[in-house]
Design an enzyme around this catalytic site. Structure first.
Site, mmCIF file in Angstrom:
data_model
loop_
_atom_site.group_PDB
_atom_site.id
_atom_site.type_symbol
_atom_site.label_atom_id
_atom_site.label_comp_id
_atom_site.label_asym_id
_atom_site.label_seq_id
_atom_site.Cartn_x
_atom_site.Cartn_y
_atom_site.Cartn_z
ATOM 1 N N THR A 70 0.839 -1.197 0.000
ATOM 2 C CA THR A 70 0.000 0.000 0.000
ATOM 3 C C THR A 70 0.879 1.254 0.000
ATOM 4 O OG1 THR A 70 -1.458 -1.319 1.397
ATOM 5 C CG2 THR A 70 -2.004 1.004 1.171
ATOM 6 N N TRP A 71 1.906 1.220 0.809
ATOM 7 C CA TRP A 71 2.844 2.353 0.924
ATOM 8 C C TRP A 71 3.578 2.563 -0.404
ATOM 9 C CZ3 TRP A 71 7.586 2.290 4.782
ATOM 10 C CH2 TRP A 71 8.034 3.603 4.981
ATOM 11 N N HIS A 114 1.120 -9.395 -7.020
ATOM 12 C CA HIS A 114 1.817 -10.220 -6.019
ATOM 13 C C HIS A 114 2.406 -11.469 -6.694
ATOM 14 C CE1 HIS A 114 0.627 -7.968 -2.563
ATOM 15 N NE2 HIS A 114 -0.573 -8.443 -2.398
ATOM 16 N N ARG A 172 10.180 -7.270 3.259
ATOM 17 C CA ARG A 172 10.176 -6.854 4.661
ATOM 18 C C ARG A 172 10.687 -7.994 5.524
ATOM 19 N NH1 ARG A 172 4.503 -5.098 7.707
ATOM 20 N NH2 ARG A 172 5.515 -3.934 9.376
ATOM 21 N N SER A 221 2.067 -9.133 10.668
ATOM 22 C CA SER A 221 1.137 -8.300 9.912
ATOM 23 C C SER A 221 0.077 -9.175 9.249
ATOM 24 C CB SER A 221 1.922 -7.499 8.860
ATOM 25 O OG SER A 221 1.063 -6.648 8.155
ATOM 26 N N TYR A 241 11.299 -2.539 3.319
ATOM 27 C CA TYR A 241 10.406 -1.733 4.161
ATOM 28 C C TYR A 241 11.213 -0.981 5.226
ATOM 29 C CZ TYR A 241 6.221 -0.836 7.067
ATOM 30 O OH TYR A 241 5.205 -0.245 7.789
ATOM 31 N N LYS A 246 -0.165 -0.729 12.179
ATOM 32 C CA LYS A 246 0.821 -0.016 13.000
ATOM 33 C C LYS A 246 1.984 0.530 12.176
ATOM 34 C CE LYS A 246 0.996 -2.446 17.435
ATOM 35 N NZ LYS A 246 1.905 -3.366 18.144
HETATM 36 P P1 A3P Z 1 1.566 -3.725 9.951
HETATM 37 O O1 A3P Z 1 0.496 -4.779 9.915
HETATM 38 O O2 A3P Z 1 2.852 -4.227 10.492
HETATM 39 O O3 A3P Z 1 1.128 -2.477 10.607
HETATM 40 P P2 A3P Z 1 0.583 -4.329 2.555
HETATM 41 O O4 A3P Z 1 0.295 -2.933 2.128
HETATM 42 O O5 A3P Z 1 1.600 -5.020 1.720
HETATM 43 O O6 A3P Z 1 -0.673 -5.091 2.743
HETATM 44 O O7 A3P Z 1 1.300 -4.230 3.974
HETATM 45 C C1 A3P Z 1 0.577 -3.835 5.099
HETATM 46 C C2 A3P Z 1 1.550 -3.341 6.138
HETATM 47 O O8 A3P Z 1 2.059 -2.067 5.721
HETATM 48 C C3 A3P Z 1 0.861 -3.114 7.455
HETATM 49 O O9 A3P Z 1 1.877 -3.326 8.429
HETATM 50 C C4 A3P Z 1 0.460 -1.656 7.355
HETATM 51 O O10 A3P Z 1 0.207 -1.043 8.594
HETATM 52 C C5 A3P Z 1 1.685 -1.074 6.674
HETATM 53 N N1 A3P Z 1 1.408 0.182 5.965
HETATM 54 C C6 A3P Z 1 0.306 0.518 5.255
HETATM 55 N N2 A3P Z 1 0.434 1.757 4.763
HETATM 56 C C7 A3P Z 1 1.625 2.221 5.180
HETATM 57 C C8 A3P Z 1 2.314 3.468 5.014
HETATM 58 N N3 A3P Z 1 1.781 4.457 4.336
HETATM 59 N N4 A3P Z 1 3.535 3.599 5.590
HETATM 60 C C9 A3P Z 1 4.088 2.588 6.286
HETATM 61 N N5 A3P Z 1 3.480 1.397 6.486
HETATM 62 C C10 A3P Z 1 2.271 1.213 5.937
#
Ligand code: A3P
Length: 325
Positions: free
Chosen positions: A74-75, A136, A158, A166, A225, A292
């Site tokens: 997502t990031w 993915h 990560r 997560s 990450y 988180k």
């Molecule tokens: P956590 O569950 O450890 O908090 P994905 O996007 O691949 O599904 O990954 C989800 C993980 O990325 C989650 O980690 C989520 O909180 C974290 N995440 C989502 N958006 C983010 C952002 N903008 N910056 C940093 N981490 C982010």
């Protein structure tokens, strides 16, 4: 005469009968996992993955975000979108204020090809150029044209312990919504250890992209990450150079790098209305993609024996690869 879609369905049904099957971290109709091309995939998303593999034709200008689930998809989508298209929208009306990162950078196998084996890609990618999309899928399973063209790939991985925690939290929420009983951390860990979860196994996925990025660093940018968390500005500058749109001196002077880092931060995205409500096309609530975002959260969950087993596994899988966590 069967319709083309029915033919595909029949073929998939036949294929499923030949594949190893297990239950992953999520249950429910269509969610059993099948081992396809060395990776676990639910029946529901196998057909769109095959459609993507067979139908998609890459352009040299394409950019693809490739990730393992729960590693920062997502990031990375938000960051790549913001860097690549920053000259295509006004700074004060950033699309991330009205759309989720997953709506702006769509998954191929979970979205674009979900209910359509031949989507109209010209129409889907008509707003911003070059085309930017996500997957993915493991490296070995990518459509041939992605591998053979100059299409660029940005990959993020990560620490596997944080990724697992997560994933357990994420799938726990999904199980809650479908009224499935919770899966204990022990049960989930066992599946994780054996690589039996959607898109797993983790290490083979990561190593596929890692090796390909070592062989062709101009085509695949391999990110972690933890590095983004540690020094977002230099990682963003690096990403912009890789994408062929480096930040100008003037942009750097005017704080554009920091602005992008800020708007894409977990704290900011969590507050955006569209990320607090509604659902992704897969049925996952938008809000579940944000939790988180901490490095080392595993220490709040994993038992010493889990850590010991995972440490051993990490060594077994990654020793001699040059990749460390
Ligand atoms: P956590 O569950 O450890 O908090 P994905 O996007 O691949 O599904 O990954 C989800 C993980 O990325 C989650 O980690 C989520 O909180 C974290 N995440 C989502 N958006 C983010 C952002 N903008 N910056 C940093 N981490 C982010």
């Amino acid at each position: 005469i069967a319709s083309p879609i029915k033919d595909v369905d029949d073929e998939i049904q036949q294929l499923l009968q030949t594949l190893p099957k297990e239950e992953g971290l999520i249950s429910g109709s269509g969610m059993s996992l099948y081992l396809y091309q060395g990776f676990w995939r639910s029946a529901r998303y196998l057909k769109p993955a095959i459609s993507f593999q067979t139908h998609f034709q890459a352009f040299d200008s394409d950019v693809m975000v490739a990730t393992f689930p729960k590693c920062g998809t997502t990031w990375l989508k938000a960051l790549t979108f913001s860097i690549l298209y920053r000259s295509q929208f006004a700074r004060d009306v950033h699309p991330l204020l009205n759309f989720t990162p997953h709506q702006l950078v769509r998954f191929m196998e979970f979205d674009v090809y979900l209910n359509n084996p031949c989507p109209d890609l010209d129409n889907i990618f008509c707003v911003y150029k070059p085309r930017l999309f996500a997957t993915h899928l493991p490296h070995a399973s990518l459509p041939t044209s992605i591998k053979n063209s100059k299409c660029k790939i940005v990959y993020i991985c990560r620490n596997p312990m944080d990724m697992f925690v997560s994933l357990w939290n994420f799938t726990g929420k999904l199980r809650d919504k479908t009224q499935d009983p919770p899966l204990s951390l022990d049960e989930a860990f066992d599946k994780f250890y054996r690589g039996v979860y959607s898109a797993g196994p983790f290490f083979e996925h990561v190593l596929g992209y890692w090796k390909a990025s070592q062989e062709n660093p101009n085509k695949i940018l391999f990110l972690k990450y933890e590095d983004l968390k540690e020094d977002i500005s230099s990682q963003l500058k690096h990403l912009a150079i890789f994408l062929g749109v480096p930040f100008t001196e003037d942009e750097q002077k005017h704080g554009v790098v920091e602005e992008i880092a800020n708007i894409c931060s977990l704290k900011e995205l969590k507050e955006v209305e569209v990320n607090k409500k509604g659902f992704h096309v897969t049925g996952i609530p938008h809000t579940d993609f944000f939790r988180k975002g901490e490095v080392g959260d595993w220490s709040n969950y994993l038992t010493p024996s889990m850590v010991e087993r995972l440490d051993k596994l990490i060594h077994e899988k990654l020793d001699n690869s040059g990749l460390t966590f």
